[in-house]
Design a protein around this motif. Structure first.
Motif, short mmCIF file in Angstrom:
data_model
loop_
_atom_site.label_atom_id
_atom_site.label_comp_id
_atom_site.label_asym_id
_atom_site.label_seq_id
_atom_site.Cartn_x
_atom_site.Cartn_y
_atom_site.Cartn_z
N THR A 74 32.57 27.27 34.63
CA THR A 74 32.31 27.82 35.96
C THR A 74 32.48 26.70 36.98
N TRP A 90 34.37 30.39 40.54
CA TRP A 90 35.23 31.01 39.54
C TRP A 90 34.73 30.68 38.12
N LYS A 128 37.89 28.72 49.81
CA LYS A 128 38.41 29.82 48.99
C LYS A 128 39.88 29.62 48.65
N GLU A 182 43.53 33.48 43.02
CA GLU A 182 43.54 33.41 41.55
C GLU A 182 44.87 32.87 41.02
N ILE A 218 40.60 34.42 34.04
CA ILE A 218 40.00 33.91 35.28
C ILE A 218 39.21 35.03 35.93
N LYS A 219 37.98 34.71 36.36
CA LYS A 219 37.14 35.71 37.01
C LYS A 219 36.51 35.09 38.26
N ASN A 220 36.62 35.79 39.39
CA ASN A 220 35.97 35.34 40.62
C ASN A 220 34.52 35.83 40.63
N ASN A 221 33.57 34.92 40.67
CA ASN A 221 32.15 35.28 40.68
C ASN A 221 31.71 35.72 42.07
#
Length: 297
Positions: free
Chosen positions: A224, A253, A230, A233, A245-248
């Motif tokens: 993380t 990320w 910003k 992705e 990949i995941k945007n929290n």
């Protein structure tokens, strides 16, 4: 194989609780059976014990067809259901004598089962006087009383204190040396402490069936990272060995890498090359809990 499920499905009207699942388990194996609430775990276990019939598919326990000959199959099965059904007005020994009579086994086996599950000090009490943890032990004693080849345990450690957990873990491991144990729980630490193999079911389908050792040796790293502004992705896809990949939120990320190499230095180099500042960085290897979340969310 002690347990053999082939293309099992169970429908409740239009709802498919279990969908074409197949797996087998052999003697001397402790299998962790995991899944979120409503995934089909308890339904599968009830089918295995002959309590309910599948809509389609076949179930064998010690080569006995559970659908065709459930009574004969049940002689080979010890079952502790999730909501442990006990006669609370009975004394512990009285209840086990009742169970022994059903199985037509020698009453001498009762003291042996009581000792195995650590119930000696509570054996003279009524079940209704016992704590939840000790009631679980009574259920477990009843399940092993007739020395079955297959043990099906649905949430067996519910309500146990830390000391009792250690004792029941050890008991399950000991029983697993010469029996087939299917062990359902929501507690990942229990699986890692007790099981040889893990099956994860989600929405009525098996999504993982692997040896625990194989899962622990996964090369996946979960990092993380938070940047000072910003980014997109697609920009992070330039990193090497990226799996997902995941945007929290905002600039935070979670990136999963597949590599034995520690990927944190690569992230620092990447940030420096592109004029970014890293404000947070947390790393973990892919463990059973994170894998479970990933596959069932």
């Amino acid at each position: 194989m002690s347990i053999q499920l082939t293309q099992i499905s169970k429908n409740y009207g239009e709802q498919k609780a279990v969908n074409q699942i197949s797996f087998s388990a052999k003697k001397g194996e402790v299998v962790g059976f995991l899944g979120p609430n409503g995934a089909g775990k308890s339904t599968t276990m009830k089918i295995l014990t002959g309590f309910i019939k599948p809509t389609e598919g076949s179930v064998l326990v010690n080569d006995v067809d559970v659908v065709v000959n459930p009574i004969e199959a049940q002689k080979n099965i010890g079952y502790l259901p999730e909501h442990n059904p006990l006669y609370l007005d009975m004394y512990v020994k009285e209840y086990l004598q009742f169970s022994a009579a059903i199985h037509k086994i020698d009453l001498s086996k009762i003291d042996e089962a009581i000792e195995k599950v650590g119930l000696e000090k509570e054996a003279h009490k009524k079940i209704g006087q016992l704590s939840k943890g000790y009631r679980q032990r009574v259920g477990l004693a009843g399940a092993i009383l007739h020395n079955p080849d297959v043990l099906i345990l649905d949430e067996p450690t519910t309500g146990l204190d830390p000391n009792q957990l250690v004792e029941i873990r050890q008991l399950i491991k000991e029983l697993g040396k010469d029996k087939t144990v299917l062990f359902s729980t929501h507690i990942m630490q229990e699986v890692e402490a007790v099981c040889d193999r893990v099956i994860i079911i989600n929405k009525g389908e098996i999504v993982v069936d692997k040896q625990l050792k194989e899962l622990k040796e996964s090369n996946k790293q979960v990092i993380t990272v938070g940047f000072d502004y910003k980014i997109e992705e697609q920009f992070l896809q330039r990193l090497p060995n990226v799996d997902s990949i995941k945007n929290n939120y905002d600039n935070s990320w979670t990136i999963t890498f597949v590599s034995k190499e520690d990927m944190r230095p690569k992230l620092f180099d990447f940030a420096q090359e592109h004029g970014l500042k890293i404000l947070e960085l947390n790393s973990e290897n892919k463990n059973l809990e994170s894998l479970f979340r990933e596959l069932t969310q």
